[in-house]
Design a protein around this motif. Sequence first.
Motif, PDB file in Angstrom:
ATOM      1  N   LEU A 119      -9.080   4.674  -0.565  1.00  0.00           N
ATOM      2  CA  LEU A 119      -9.383   4.884   0.854  1.00  0.00           C
ATOM      3  C   LEU A 119     -10.818   5.382   1.024  1.00  0.00           C
ATOM      4  CD1 LEU A 119      -6.177   6.621   2.300  1.00  0.00           C
ATOM      5  CD2 LEU A 119      -6.794   4.208   2.421  1.00  0.00           C
ATOM      6  N   THR A 120     -11.177   6.402   0.246  1.00  0.00           N
ATOM      7  CA  THR A 120     -12.530   6.961   0.328  1.00  0.00           C
ATOM      8  C   THR A 120     -13.569   5.933  -0.076  1.00  0.00           C
ATOM      9  OG1 THR A 120     -11.641   9.158  -0.182  1.00  0.00           O
ATOM     10  CG2 THR A 120     -14.010   8.839  -0.462  1.00  0.00           C
ATOM     11  N   ALA A 121     -13.271   5.158  -1.130  1.00  0.00           N
ATOM     12  CA  ALA A 121     -14.221   4.168  -1.636  1.00  0.00           C
ATOM     13  C   ALA A 121     -14.464   3.062  -0.620  1.00  0.00           C
ATOM     14  CB  ALA A 121     -13.702   3.582  -2.951  1.00  0.00           C
ATOM     15  N   LEU A 122     -13.407   2.613   0.063  1.00  0.00           N
ATOM     16  CA  LEU A 122     -13.584   1.529   1.032  1.00  0.00           C
ATOM     17  C   LEU A 122     -14.452   1.976   2.201  1.00  0.00           C
ATOM     18  CD1 LEU A 122     -12.667  -1.417   1.762  1.00  0.00           C
ATOM     19  CD2 LEU A 122     -10.989  -0.336   3.253  1.00  0.00           C
ATOM     20  N   VAL A 123     -14.203   3.178   2.717  1.00  0.00           N
ATOM     21  CA  VAL A 123     -14.995   3.680   3.842  1.00  0.00           C
ATOM     22  C   VAL A 123     -16.448   3.877   3.404  1.00  0.00           C
ATOM     23  CG1 VAL A 123     -15.302   5.577   5.466  1.00  0.00           C
ATOM     24  CG2 VAL A 123     -12.990   4.763   4.924  1.00  0.00           C
ATOM     25  N   ALA A 124     -16.660   4.425   2.203  1.00  0.00           N
ATOM     26  CA  ALA A 124     -18.025   4.608   1.702  1.00  0.00           C
ATOM     27  C   ALA A 124     -18.724   3.264   1.516  1.00  0.00           C
ATOM     28  CB  ALA A 124     -17.987   5.374   0.380  1.00  0.00           C
ATOM     29  N   GLU A 125     -18.006   2.303   0.991  1.00  0.00           N
ATOM     30  CA  GLU A 125     -18.543   0.956   0.774  1.00  0.00           C
ATOM     31  C   GLU A 125     -19.011   0.339   2.086  1.00  0.00           C
ATOM     32  OE1 GLU A 125     -15.881  -2.771   0.097  1.00  0.00           O
ATOM     33  OE2 GLU A 125     -16.269  -1.914  -1.886  1.00  0.00           O
ATOM     34  N   ARG A 126     -18.200   0.477   3.117  1.00  0.00           N
ATOM     35  CA  ARG A 126     -18.556  -0.113   4.424  1.00  0.00           C
ATOM     36  C   ARG A 126     -19.625   0.699   5.134  1.00  0.00           C
ATOM     37  NH1 ARG A 126     -14.862  -1.167   8.543  1.00  0.00           N
ATOM     38  NH2 ARG A 126     -16.356  -2.804   9.071  1.00  0.00           N
ATOM     39  N   SER A 127     -19.815   1.943   4.703  1.00  0.00           N
ATOM     40  CA  SER A 127     -20.850   2.789   5.302  1.00  0.00           C
ATOM     41  C   SER A 127     -22.188   2.633   4.583  1.00  0.00           C
ATOM     42  CB  SER A 127     -20.429   4.265   5.250  1.00  0.00           C
ATOM     43  OG  SER A 127     -19.203   4.467   5.904  1.00  0.00           O
ATOM     44  N   GLY A 128     -22.188   1.880   3.487  1.00  0.00           N
ATOM     45  CA  GLY A 128     -23.400   1.734   2.707  1.00  0.00           C
ATOM     46  C   GLY A 128     -23.688   2.929   1.835  1.00  0.00           C
ATOM     47  N   GLU A 129     -22.672   3.720   1.519  1.00  0.00           N
ATOM     48  CA  GLU A 129     -22.849   4.908   0.694  1.00  0.00           C
ATOM     49  C   GLU A 129     -22.369   4.636  -0.732  1.00  0.00           C
ATOM     50  OE1 GLU A 129     -20.578   7.856   2.669  1.00  0.00           O
ATOM     51  OE2 GLU A 129     -21.839   7.900   4.485  1.00  0.00           O
ATOM     52  N   GLY A 138      -6.833   2.515  -8.610  1.00  0.00           N
ATOM     53  CA  GLY A 138      -7.675   2.555  -7.423  1.00  0.00           C
ATOM     54  C   GLY A 138      -8.355   1.250  -7.106  1.00  0.00           C
ATOM     55  N   LEU A 139      -8.805   0.522  -8.139  1.00  0.00           N
ATOM     56  CA  LEU A 139      -9.493  -0.747  -7.899  1.00  0.00           C
ATOM     57  C   LEU A 139      -8.552  -1.759  -7.258  1.00  0.00           C
ATOM     58  CD1 LEU A 139     -11.554  -1.063 -11.214  1.00  0.00           C
ATOM     59  CD2 LEU A 139     -12.373  -0.376  -8.949  1.00  0.00           C
ATOM     60  N   GLU A 140      -7.304  -1.809  -7.747  1.00  0.00           N
ATOM     61  CA  GLU A 140      -6.331  -2.745  -7.161  1.00  0.00           C
ATOM     62  C   GLU A 140      -6.002  -2.356  -5.718  1.00  0.00           C
ATOM     63  OE1 GLU A 140      -6.071  -1.194 -10.023  1.00  0.00           O
ATOM     64  OE2 GLU A 140      -5.676  -2.660 -11.620  1.00  0.00           O
ATOM     65  N   VAL A 141      -5.895  -1.050  -5.463  1.00  0.00           N
ATOM     66  CA  VAL A 141      -5.600  -0.604  -4.098  1.00  0.00           C
ATOM     67  C   VAL A 141      -6.769  -0.930  -3.175  1.00  0.00           C
ATOM     68  CG1 VAL A 141      -5.125   1.397  -2.636  1.00  0.00           C
ATOM     69  CG2 VAL A 141      -4.053   1.235  -4.875  1.00  0.00           C
ATOM     70  N   ARG A 142      -7.974  -0.738  -3.638  1.00  0.00           N
ATOM     71  CA  ARG A 142      -9.130  -1.072  -2.800  1.00  0.00           C
ATOM     72  C   ARG A 142      -9.126  -2.556  -2.435  1.00  0.00           C
ATOM     73  NH1 ARG A 142     -15.232   0.154  -4.733  1.00  0.00           N
ATOM     74  NH2 ARG A 142     -14.583  -1.284  -6.378  1.00  0.00           N
ATOM     75  N   GLN A 143      -8.740  -3.412  -3.388  1.00  0.00           N
ATOM     76  CA  GLN A 143      -8.675  -4.839  -3.076  1.00  0.00           C
ATOM     77  C   GLN A 143      -7.574  -5.120  -2.063  1.00  0.00           C
ATOM     78  OE1 GLN A 143     -10.971  -7.146  -4.084  1.00  0.00           O
ATOM     79  NE2 GLN A 143      -9.912  -8.376  -2.522  1.00  0.00           N
ATOM     80  N   LEU A 144      -6.445  -4.418  -2.195  1.00  0.00           N
ATOM     81  CA  LEU A 144      -5.386  -4.572  -1.188  1.00  0.00           C
ATOM     82  C   LEU A 144      -5.891  -4.189   0.201  1.00  0.00           C
ATOM     83  CD1 LEU A 144      -2.192  -3.137  -2.956  1.00  0.00           C
ATOM     84  CD2 LEU A 144      -2.494  -5.469  -2.100  1.00  0.00           C
ATOM     85  N   LEU A 145      -6.672  -3.124   0.277  1.00  0.00           N
ATOM     86  CA  LEU A 145      -7.225  -2.695   1.560  1.00  0.00           C
ATOM     87  C   LEU A 145      -8.190  -3.737   2.112  1.00  0.00           C
ATOM     88  CD1 LEU A 145      -7.874   1.050   0.656  1.00  0.00           C
ATOM     89  CD2 LEU A 145      -6.245   0.228   2.376  1.00  0.00           C
ATOM     90  N   GLN A 204       0.954   5.789  -7.292  1.00  0.00           N
ATOM     91  CA  GLN A 204      -0.374   6.129  -7.821  1.00  0.00           C
ATOM     92  C   GLN A 204      -1.191   6.857  -6.747  1.00  0.00           C
ATOM     93  OE1 GLN A 204      -1.042   1.915  -8.698  1.00  0.00           O
ATOM     94  NE2 GLN A 204      -1.320   2.457 -10.878  1.00  0.00           N
ATOM     95  N   PRO A 205      -0.786   8.063  -6.382  1.00  0.00           N
ATOM     96  CA  PRO A 205      -1.433   8.759  -5.259  1.00  0.00           C
ATOM     97  C   PRO A 205      -2.924   9.016  -5.480  1.00  0.00           C
ATOM     98  CG  PRO A 205       0.023  10.245  -6.478  1.00  0.00           C
ATOM     99  CD  PRO A 205       0.310   8.867  -6.970  1.00  0.00           C
ATOM    100  N   GLY A 206      -3.319   9.321  -6.714  1.00  0.00           N
ATOM    101  CA  GLY A 206      -4.736   9.566  -6.967  1.00  0.00           C
ATOM    102  C   GLY A 206      -5.576   8.329  -6.747  1.00  0.00           C
ATOM    103  N   GLY A 207      -5.125   7.215  -7.296  1.00  0.00           N
ATOM    104  CA  GLY A 207      -5.850   5.966  -7.107  1.00  0.00           C
ATOM    105  C   GLY A 207      -5.864   5.519  -5.657  1.00  0.00           C
ATOM    106  N   TYR A 208      -4.763   5.765  -4.963  1.00  0.00           N
ATOM    107  CA  TYR A 208      -4.693   5.393  -3.538  1.00  0.00           C
ATOM    108  C   TYR A 208      -5.712   6.182  -2.723  1.00  0.00           C
ATOM    109  CZ  TYR A 208      -2.881   4.991   1.225  1.00  0.00           C
ATOM    110  OH  TYR A 208      -2.779   4.801   2.579  1.00  0.00           O
ATOM    111  N   ARG A 209      -5.758   7.514  -2.928  1.00  0.00           N
ATOM    112  CA  ARG A 209      -6.704   8.339  -2.171  1.00  0.00           C
ATOM    113  C   ARG A 209      -8.144   7.941  -2.490  1.00  0.00           C
ATOM    114  NH1 ARG A 209      -2.898  12.386  -3.570  1.00  0.00           N
ATOM    115  NH2 ARG A 209      -4.208  13.024  -5.335  1.00  0.00           N
ATOM    116  N   TRP A 210      -8.425   7.648  -3.773  1.00  0.00           N
ATOM    117  CA  TRP A 210      -9.772   7.210  -4.150  1.00  0.00           C
ATOM    118  C   TRP A 210     -10.148   5.911  -3.440  1.00  0.00           C
ATOM    119  CZ3 TRP A 210     -11.507   2.694  -6.384  1.00  0.00           C
ATOM    120  CH2 TRP A 210     -12.851   2.685  -6.775  1.00  0.00           C
ATOM    121  N   LEU A 264       0.826  -1.206   0.000  1.00  0.00           N
ATOM    122  CA  LEU A 264       0.000   0.000   0.000  1.00  0.00           C
ATOM    123  C   LEU A 264       0.863   1.260   0.000  1.00  0.00           C
ATOM    124  CD1 LEU A 264      -2.804  -1.144   2.463  1.00  0.00           C
ATOM    125  CD2 LEU A 264      -3.133  -0.490   0.063  1.00  0.00           C
ATOM    126  N   SER A 265       1.954   1.245   0.749  1.00  0.00           N
ATOM    127  CA  SER A 265       2.861   2.399   0.755  1.00  0.00           C
ATOM    128  C   SER A 265       3.458   2.627  -0.623  1.00  0.00           C
ATOM    129  CB  SER A 265       3.975   2.184   1.787  1.00  0.00           C
ATOM    130  OG  SER A 265       3.462   2.157   3.101  1.00  0.00           O
TER     131      SER A 265
END
Length: 428
Positions: free
Chosen positions: A322-332, A343-350, A314-320, A307-308
């Motif tokens: 993080l936001t996407a995972l929290v939104a996903e778990r919040s039901g948003e 971003g999709l690969e980073v979200r899977q890593l998270l 890929q800072p843009g994809g990384y920031r996206w 992740l580091s």
Amino acid sequence: PGGAGASAIEVEVISPQMAQSRRYTIKCNIESDICSLLRVDAMPQNPYVEATLINTISLVAHLKGAAALRPFSVSIHGDNAFYVMENEDGSIAENLPRFAPITQGSTDKDQHAANVRKTGLGSSAALVTSMVAAILTNFQLVSLPPAEAPAGTAQAHTLSAEESEQLRVVHNLSQFCHCCAQGKIGSGFDVAAAVYGSMQYVRFSPSVLDLKGNDALSCAQPSAIARLVLATSEEGEGAFFDHSIERWGLPPDMHLVVGDVRGSGSSTPSMVSAINKWRHDQPEQATELWQRIIGLNTQVSNSIKALSQRAAAQPGGYRWALTALVAERSGECVGSGGEDDGGLEVRQLLRDLRNTMLLLRSGMRTMGEVAQVPLEPPPQTRLLDATAALPAVMGGGVPGAGGFDAVFAVVIGSKGLEQVTNRWAEWS
């Protein structure tokens, strides 16, 4: 070594927070290869201070000669986070000045250091390490590098060969002093963390140090201290510190938060003893579970490193992500904008990291159950389950040897950090 000779110096160690002052006389004779420490007041022994003074001054005398020694004073200031700061009614004190007085719970200023409750963040290791570094700096044997930015960030300082060598000397001497003060050889992780900050650490072989019959609180042999502290593997003979250090840190916008659990703590030695007994009595079960936990720890470490690297590349994809995972778990709804920047690969890593941390916590809890040791006691389980339910929480657990002392969580973003803090503050 420096020039021969003999010298005696006066040293004062001041602790403003505890309203204490300790005075010592340290004598060094290089020709006789001996340094000795004498307390010149009625204060009780402080093994961490005294082991650090006598062994550090011995190294100074060996390298610069006894004639180079000069009287000095040391002022010790402990961060408030090392201590449980309470009001008279037992409530947690807030809005304290930096380095607040540590006098709660005692009417005797000479004894209150033993009465104040600590948070278990390694205050004794920090004390020893900072004293070693300060004394060596005072006698111009080291010049310390600037304070570290988090490892893995663009601001992280790359150590030069000279800086690395000086930190190695501070680390080795601090490890020896800390072990002498405790009268045993511990993991060494707290001292290493005080020297290097965020890192992965593999401890040195216990055979490096021989504490038997060593009165390292009142006398020391300068040549032996220098031989131990300065030895390297390249020299090919004698003992040397064979630890390994690897820079390590959380990726950007991820935070480690630790909560001190009020009430009675746990005895680390007794818990370790019970775990070792279980490993002896049930070797097959213990080996299987032990290896599984080691594997999960390795997966967590590798995921964080990955992740580091993604955050840097890929800072843009990384920031996206993080936001996407929290939104996903919040039901948003998950917004767009970073999918094409990895971003999709980073979200899977998270996601993988979160699942691995849950499995790791489950493995530790299972170990506690089969060994009949409260590695994650039921009250901590309830708190950690409630914490893990927060959308921004990646995982958590009970740090160190487990028990009732503390909990930790890895959290995404400042809002997530605030949510965890509020949940823990309101928990009862």
